[in-house]
Write an enzyme that holds these catalytic residues in place. Structure first.
Site, PDB file in Angstrom:
ATOM      1  CB  SER A  15      -0.984  -0.004   1.174  1.00  0.00           C
ATOM      2  OG  SER A  15      -0.303   0.139   2.387  1.00  0.00           O
ATOM      3  CG  ASN A  16       3.490   2.661   3.043  1.00  0.00           C
ATOM      4  OD1 ASN A  16       3.334   3.848   3.331  1.00  0.00           O
ATOM      5  ND2 ASN A  16       3.160   1.675   3.871  1.00  0.00           N
ATOM      6  CG  MET A  89       8.337  -7.791   6.017  1.00  0.00           C
ATOM      7  SD  MET A  89       8.006  -6.495   7.234  1.00  0.00           S
ATOM      8  CE  MET A  89       7.813  -7.514   8.697  1.00  0.00           C
ATOM      9  CG  HIS A 108       9.090   1.434  12.346  1.00  0.00           C
ATOM     10  ND1 HIS A 108       9.265   0.075  12.165  1.00  0.00           N
ATOM     11  CD2 HIS A 108       8.702   1.609  13.635  1.00  0.00           C
ATOM     12  CE1 HIS A 108       8.995  -0.539  13.311  1.00  0.00           C
ATOM     13  NE2 HIS A 108       8.667   0.365  14.217  1.00  0.00           N
TER      14      HIS A 108
HETATM   15  C1  GRF Z   1       3.868  -0.435   6.770  1.00  0.00           C
HETATM   16  O1  GRF Z   1       3.105  -0.284   7.935  1.00  0.00           O
HETATM   17  C2  GRF Z   1       5.279   0.028   7.002  1.00  0.00           C
HETATM   18  O2  GRF Z   1       5.367   1.078   7.898  1.00  0.00           O
HETATM   19  C3  GRF Z   1       5.947  -1.177   7.580  1.00  0.00           C
HETATM   20  O3  GRF Z   1       5.369  -2.261   6.873  1.00  0.00           O
HETATM   21  C4  GRF Z   1       4.070  -1.920   6.447  1.00  0.00           C
HETATM   22  C5  GRF Z   1       3.965  -2.176   4.980  1.00  0.00           C
HETATM   23  O4  GRF Z   1       2.664  -2.055   4.485  1.00  0.00           O
HETATM   24  N1  GRF Z   1       7.367  -1.079   7.473  1.00  0.00           N
HETATM   25  P1  GRF Z   1       2.399  -2.022   2.927  1.00  0.00           P
HETATM   26  O5  GRF Z   1       3.013  -3.292   2.327  1.00  0.00           O
HETATM   27  O6  GRF Z   1       3.035  -0.793   2.355  1.00  0.00           O
HETATM   28  O7  GRF Z   1       0.915  -2.028   2.755  1.00  0.00           O
END
Ligand code: GRF
Length: 186
Positions: A15-16, A89, A108
């Site tokens: 999503s980011n 991750m 984060h």
């Molecule tokens: C986000 O909450 C980010 O802060 C953390 O992992 C999550 C990733 O979410 N590091 P997405 O894959 O971007 O939906």
């Protein structure tokens, strides 16, 4: 003049990554989506957005140094100068860190230095804090320890569940990450 090139690293939903891609006035071109989890939904998102992907399985390499070495060559071939970690991750090792010194940024879901590591939202929720939030920071060799660039807080409401809190934190993430990228990429 062509834009500076960047890569997004993600392992999950993306999503980011999507919010970065959809933000207006992005000062860089996202030349590559790097994913260490074959089958992660972020790959499909990149395909739909027409962003080239590099998907690898770390288990097929003898060491982190080996797969990061392959990544460095790939990124250098593409002239990438920035790396944005968005739900990647994995701890970044010295091979990548040294090749992209001061150019790797992470997001984060907590107000660092509070709640580093995995499941930051769950950690904050279980700790019963009244306020948590989002941090965007440069990375170093530690886990979520590098210099902080920006933070935004999110209040934990009386009737929040972990899920509702996560939703609001992610909304903040999706605004903050593109904003920071605009500030720092020159
Ligand atoms: C986000 O909450 C980010 O802060 C953390 O992992 C999550 C990733 O979410 N590091 P997405 O894959 O971007 O939906």
């Amino acid at each position: 003049m062509s834009k500076v090139k960047a890569a997004v690293f993600a392992s999950g939903a993306g999503s980011n990554f999507q919010s970065i891609m959809e933000s207006s006035n992005l000062p860089c071109e996202i030349s590559l989506l790097v994913c260490d989890r074959p089958g992660a939904s972020v790959i499909e998102k990149a395909d739909k957005l027409g962003v080239p992907t590099y998907v690898f399985n770390p288990k097929e390499y003898g060491s982190k140094q080996e797969f990061e070495g392959t990544l460095v060559s790939k990124l250098q071939d593409l002239n990438v100068s920035w790396i944005f970690l968005a739900g990647y991750m994995r701890i970044v090792g010295p091979t990548l860190l040294n090749a992209f010194e001061g150019k790797i940024v992470n997001i984060h879901p907590s107000l660092l230095p509070d709640f580093p590591g995995k499941d930051a939202i769950g950690q904050a929720y279980k700790a019963g804090v009244k306020k948590t939030g989002v941090t965007v920071h440069y990375i170093d060799a530690g886990i979520d320890t590098g210099p902080i660039i920006a933070q935004e807080s999110v209040e934990v409401l009386e009737n929040d569940t972990e899920e509702t809190l996560k939703k609001r934190i992610q909304q903040v993430e999706h605004q903050l990450y593109p904003k920071v990228i605009q500030q720092i990429v020159k």
